[in-house]
Design a protein around this motif. Structure first.
Motif, PDB file in Angstrom:
ATOM      1  N   LEU A  71     -22.211  53.473  25.349  1.00 47.55           N
ATOM      2  CA  LEU A  71     -23.046  53.602  24.161  1.00 47.55           C
ATOM      3  C   LEU A  71     -24.495  53.210  24.465  1.00 47.55           C
ATOM      4  O   LEU A  71     -24.736  52.215  25.166  1.00 47.55           O
ATOM      5  N   PRO A  72     -25.481  53.970  23.971  1.00 50.79           N
ATOM      6  CA  PRO A  72     -26.889  53.575  24.122  1.00 50.79           C
ATOM      7  C   PRO A  72     -27.126  52.192  23.536  1.00 50.79           C
ATOM      8  O   PRO A  72     -26.668  51.892  22.423  1.00 50.79           O
ATOM      9  N   HIS A  73     -27.830  51.363  24.297  1.00 44.67           N
ATOM     10  CA  HIS A  73     -27.972  49.971  23.868  1.00 44.67           C
ATOM     11  C   HIS A  73     -29.402  49.430  23.959  1.00 44.67           C
ATOM     12  O   HIS A  73     -29.800  48.577  23.164  1.00 44.67           O
ATOM     13  N   GLY A  74     -30.185  49.911  24.916  1.00 49.15           N
ATOM     14  CA  GLY A  74     -31.501  49.307  25.143  1.00 49.15           C
ATOM     15  C   GLY A  74     -32.401  49.352  23.925  1.00 49.15           C
ATOM     16  O   GLY A  74     -33.072  48.365  23.601  1.00 49.15           O
ATOM     17  N   HIS A  75     -32.445  50.506  23.228  1.00 45.50           N
ATOM     18  CA  HIS A  75     -33.312  50.598  22.050  1.00 45.50           C
ATOM     19  C   HIS A  75     -32.792  49.732  20.910  1.00 45.50           C
ATOM     20  O   HIS A  75     -33.568  49.191  20.118  1.00 45.50           O
ATOM     21  N   VAL A  76     -31.456  49.570  20.829  1.00 46.32           N
ATOM     22  CA  VAL A  76     -30.883  48.675  19.811  1.00 46.32           C
ATOM     23  C   VAL A  76     -31.297  47.232  20.096  1.00 46.32           C
ATOM     24  O   VAL A  76     -31.697  46.490  19.191  1.00 46.32           O
ATOM     25  N   ALA A  77     -31.211  46.846  21.369  1.00 43.56           N
ATOM     26  CA  ALA A  77     -31.617  45.489  21.740  1.00 43.56           C
ATOM     27  C   ALA A  77     -33.080  45.246  21.410  1.00 43.56           C
ATOM     28  O   ALA A  77     -33.455  44.165  20.923  1.00 43.56           O
ATOM     29  N   ALA A  78     -33.931  46.248  21.651  1.00 39.84           N
ATOM     30  CA  ALA A  78     -35.361  46.096  21.376  1.00 39.84           C
ATOM     31  C   ALA A  78     -35.637  45.952  19.886  1.00 39.84           C
ATOM     32  O   ALA A  78     -36.357  45.042  19.461  1.00 39.84           O
ATOM     33  N   VAL A  79     -35.071  46.837  19.075  1.00 40.88           N
ATOM     34  CA  VAL A  79     -35.350  46.832  17.633  1.00 40.88           C
ATOM     35  C   VAL A  79     -34.690  45.642  16.954  1.00 40.88           C
ATOM     36  O   VAL A  79     -35.330  44.900  16.196  1.00 40.88           O
ATOM     37  N   THR A 127     -24.251  54.154  18.659  1.00 40.14           N
ATOM     38  CA  THR A 127     -25.000  53.204  19.478  1.00 40.14           C
ATOM     39  C   THR A 127     -24.292  51.852  19.370  1.00 40.14           C
ATOM     40  O   THR A 127     -23.272  51.725  18.683  1.00 40.14           O
ATOM     41  N   THR A 128     -24.840  50.863  20.019  1.00 41.77           N
ATOM     42  CA  THR A 128     -24.234  49.527  19.930  1.00 41.77           C
ATOM     43  C   THR A 128     -24.633  48.789  18.658  1.00 41.77           C
ATOM     44  O   THR A 128     -24.204  47.660  18.450  1.00 41.77           O
ATOM     45  N   LEU A 129     -25.448  49.419  17.798  1.00 45.15           N
ATOM     46  CA  LEU A 129     -25.868  48.742  16.574  1.00 45.15           C
ATOM     47  C   LEU A 129     -24.663  48.391  15.703  1.00 45.15           C
ATOM     48  O   LEU A 129     -24.594  47.297  15.138  1.00 45.15           O
ATOM     49  N   GLY A 130     -23.721  49.325  15.587  1.00 48.49           N
ATOM     50  CA  GLY A 130     -22.543  49.057  14.778  1.00 48.49           C
ATOM     51  C   GLY A 130     -21.755  47.875  15.282  1.00 48.49           C
ATOM     52  O   GLY A 130     -21.282  47.037  14.499  1.00 48.49           O
ATOM     53  N   ALA A 131     -21.595  47.773  16.620  1.00 49.29           N
ATOM     54  CA  ALA A 131     -20.849  46.655  17.187  1.00 49.29           C
ATOM     55  C   ALA A 131     -21.627  45.343  17.080  1.00 49.29           C
ATOM     56  O   ALA A 131     -21.049  44.289  16.804  1.00 49.29           O
ATOM     57  N   GLU A 132     -22.938  45.383  17.301  1.00 53.85           N
ATOM     58  CA  GLU A 132     -23.748  44.164  17.251  1.00 53.85           C
ATOM     59  C   GLU A 132     -23.693  43.524  15.868  1.00 53.85           C
ATOM     60  O   GLU A 132     -23.679  42.296  15.748  1.00 53.85           O
ATOM     61  N   LEU A 133     -23.699  44.341  14.818  1.00 54.49           N
ATOM     62  CA  LEU A 133     -23.704  43.811  13.456  1.00 54.49           C
ATOM     63  C   LEU A 133     -22.352  43.986  12.760  1.00 54.49           C
ATOM     64  O   LEU A 133     -22.245  43.693  11.563  1.00 54.49           O
ATOM     65  N   ALA A 134     -21.368  44.470  13.489  1.00 56.45           N
ATOM     66  CA  ALA A 134     -20.008  44.648  12.954  1.00 56.45           C
ATOM     67  C   ALA A 134     -20.008  45.527  11.707  1.00 56.45           C
ATOM     68  O   ALA A 134     -19.370  45.208  10.706  1.00 56.45           O
ATOM     69  N   ASN A 566     -33.407  39.755  25.517  1.00 58.42           N
ATOM     70  CA  ASN A 566     -32.341  39.815  26.522  1.00 58.42           C
ATOM     71  C   ASN A 566     -31.332  40.863  26.065  1.00 58.42           C
ATOM     72  O   ASN A 566     -30.679  40.696  25.040  1.00 58.42           O
ATOM     73  N   PRO A 567     -31.181  41.966  26.795  1.00 55.60           N
ATOM     74  CA  PRO A 567     -30.279  43.029  26.320  1.00 55.60           C
ATOM     75  C   PRO A 567     -28.822  42.589  26.210  1.00 55.60           C
ATOM     76  O   PRO A 567     -28.034  43.218  25.519  1.00 55.60           O
ATOM     77  N   ASN A 568     -28.476  41.500  26.902  1.00 57.09           N
ATOM     78  CA  ASN A 568     -27.107  40.993  26.789  1.00 57.09           C
ATOM     79  C   ASN A 568     -26.893  40.201  25.506  1.00 57.09           C
ATOM     80  O   ASN A 568     -25.765  40.078  25.041  1.00 57.09           O
ATOM     81  N   ARG A 569     -28.011  39.694  24.929  1.00 61.19           N
ATOM     82  CA  ARG A 569     -27.917  38.956  23.669  1.00 61.19           C
ATOM     83  C   ARG A 569     -29.143  39.274  22.815  1.00 61.19           C
ATOM     84  O   ARG A 569     -30.089  38.477  22.748  1.00 61.19           O
ATOM     85  N   PRO A 570     -29.200  40.453  22.155  1.00 55.63           N
ATOM     86  CA  PRO A 570     -30.379  40.805  21.350  1.00 55.63           C
ATOM     87  C   PRO A 570     -30.525  39.904  20.138  1.00 55.63           C
ATOM     88  O   PRO A 570     -31.608  39.723  19.640  1.00 55.63           O
TER      89      PRO A 570
END
Length: 570
Positions: A71-79, A127-134, A566-570
């Motif tokens: 899943l695309p993640h870098g832009h999610v980590a940035a925003v 994207t990883t946004l759904g997983a990051e915020l559940a 940190n892309p591992n912990r946005p």
């Protein structure tokens, strides 16, 4: 069987032999039988033989690891990381909640890929946004309910932004825009002048309050039938009562700060900076209070006028603007004359369509021509049955041209603010205009608005404002990698056009930064970050999987470092 390695030394050299052996017991003794010499095999093949004999199950390299999801993640980590560093998550609610996560996801999604709320429910899982915020399992009805939850907290969030970015006695930027809606059910929607160029569409108006730097503070949605200048009093009430700021200087354009609103500003104890309309400037010239000859040697002067007692008038003349207006006027006049010539030929030529036609038909045709380029006031038309002529009103054109490049700023701020500072403060209104352009751009896409309930429309506009707050911060931090002047020059002459720094000019010319990285727009940079993926990997035969990020390239590393993310912990 096993692999044995023997070493022997002879004349200062070491000789290594790798043998395939079988061990067995005979007569109570362990003996070894050599089955083959493996010394001629490459090292990695010998290692495979060792591991195979040790009982390991060996598989092909491409079968050893299976990528289950990428899943695309870098832009999610940035925003998302930038939103959290701005404290937006805590502004929404102090404690974790489902509604807070849904609202933060909707705000971030507008920067990642804007769309409808239904589209957002699909995009969260892409994207990883759904997983990051559940929120990957969120439905449209749940998002709409979260918008209602957010609207109830809008006043508190705006107050927090005001405490952070506004100061007592400082400047406040205020401007109004509008956007069109789909459908005809929203009570706020009405027909009117469309700033979006969508004639016949219902629209809403919204006023944006910004800090002097252009950071959004508050937004309020108005009935589109409400005139622009009628929106300023509610904004003043919000600044004074909700934000608790007693003294500010309001910067507004000509259409916003009217005489009625000036009375309201005085009532609230606020100062203001605005500009005079063209007829008001012309009246100053005709009364002799504004002498245009003063600006043969200077482009900035302060004058006083009887029509504005107790106020200061700062007159500016921008030669570049004067040249451009003269060029544009002449182009419009010339284009209109060309078409009027065709009308006259049609009337004078016996074979023309307007020959011997009534004055009404000739006037209708000529009217369409002079109104097309909005220069009817500059032409004298002679129309009669079967007759048509025209000429320029040269004296009127000359009089208008004399004021090209002139603008007069009107302010109640006392002598504590120099004329140069008044000009700079008024020019900050460009920040509010830039905010509207960004909110309407494909990056945030406030329109078209599909909601029909009044509160949902208000919540939608507020979501877009919060998304712009994150975008503003992203542009500030990523400026070295963007087509943006990260070290703008402050010209000594505030009237003169702003000049880009030498570094910005080199960056624009070479399309590269000083350290050789490509320069991008914010959208392109976010797309580049999106190629930094989070991969879920399962080893062969293992019941568990693990996550691993794509190795970031140099540009991605630089962008994330500028954002302190940190892309591992946005």
């Amino acid at each position: 069987m096993h692999v044995a390695t023997t070493r022997r030394h002879y004349k200062g050299k070491v000789y290594e032999t790798t043998l395939l052996r079988r061990s067995y017991r005979e007569g109570g003794k362990v003996k070894h039988e050599t089955l083959g010499n493996l010394s001629h095999l490459p090292g990695h093949v010998i290692e495979l033989v060792k591991r195979g004999l040790a009982g390991e199950t060996l598989v092909a390299a491409e079968e050893a690891l299976r990528v289950e999801c990428s899943l695309p993640h870098g832009h999610v980590a940035a925003v998302l990381g930038t939103a959290r560093r701005l404290g937006l998550e805590r502004m929404l609610a102090r404690g974790p909640s489902r509604e807070r996560d849904l609202c933060l996801a909707m705000v971030c999604q507008r920067l990642l890929r804007p769309g409808s709320k239904l589209s957002a429910t699909r995009q969260f899982a892409l994207t990883t946004l759904g997983a990051e915020l559940a929120v990957a399992d969120a439905g449209e009805a749940e998002l709409l309910a979260a918008m209602d939850w957010l609207l109830a907290r809008q006043a508190r969030i705006e107050s927090a932004l005001a405490r952070r970015y506004l100061s007592e006695g400082g400047f406040v930027l205020y401007d109004l825009s509008s956007s069109y809606l789909e459908g005809r059910k929203c009570p706020l929607a009405a027909l009117g002048y469309s700033r979006d160029g969508r004639k016949g569409k219902l629209q809403i108006g919204y006023g944006l309050t910004c800090s002097p730097q252009g950071r959004p503070i508050a937004v309020e949605v108005f009935d589109a039938a409400l005139h622009d200048d009628k929106t300023l009093p509610p904004a003043l009430e919000r600044i004074k009562r909700r934000f608790g700021i007693e003294r500010v200087v309001v910067c507004g354009d000509r259409g916003m700060v009217t005489e009625a609103n000036i009375a309201t500003l005085k009532q609230h104890g606020f100062d203001w900076i605005t500009a005079l309309r063209a007829p008001q400037v012309r009246a100053l010239v005709e009364s002799g209070e504004l002498q245009l000859s003063l600006f043969d040697e200077t482009n900035l002067a302060e004058i006083a006028a009887d029509a504005y007692p107790g106020e200061r008038l700062v007159v500016c003349r921008n030669p570049q603007v004067a040249h451009e207006r003269a060029r544009k006027r002449e182009a419009l006049l010339t284009a209109t004359e060309q078409q009027l010539t065709q009308v006259k030929a049609s009337v004078d030529n016996p074979r023309g369509r307007l020959h011997d036609k009534p004055a009404g038909l000739i006037g209708e045709r000529a009217g369409r021509v002079v109104n097309r380029f909005k220069v009817a006031k500059h032409f004298q038309l002679t129309i009669a049955d079967g007759r048509f002529d025209y000429q320029r009103k040269q004296e009127q054109i000359t009089a208008e041209a004399a004021l090209d490049g002139f603008y007069v700023l009107r302010t109640s701020v006392g002598d504590g603010l120099s004329p140069q500072a008044v000009v700079r403060a008024y020019k900050q209104l460009a920040h509010a205009e830039r905010a509207f352009r960004a909110i309407k751009s494909p990056e945030l896409e406030i329109r078209p608005i599909h909601h029909r309930l009044e509160d949902r429309v208000r919540a939608h506009v507020f979501l877009c404002m919060l998304a712009y707050a994150i975008r503003f911060e992203l542009e500030q931090r990523l400026a070295p990698l963007l087509f943006k002047d990260d070290a703008p020059l402050a010209p000594a002459d505030p009237v003169a056009p702003a000049q880009r720094s030498a570094a910005a000019k080199r960056k624009a010319a070479n399309k590269q930064t000083e350290d050789g990285l490509p320069v991008s727009s914010l959208r392109d940079l976010l797309d580049t970050l999106a190629t930094l993926c989070r991969n879920r990997i399962r080893p062969h035969g293992s019941p568990t999987s693990f996550n691993q990020l794509t190795e970031p390239n140099q540009l991605q590393q630089r962008a994330l470092a500028l954002l302190d993310v940190n892309p591992n912990r946005p």
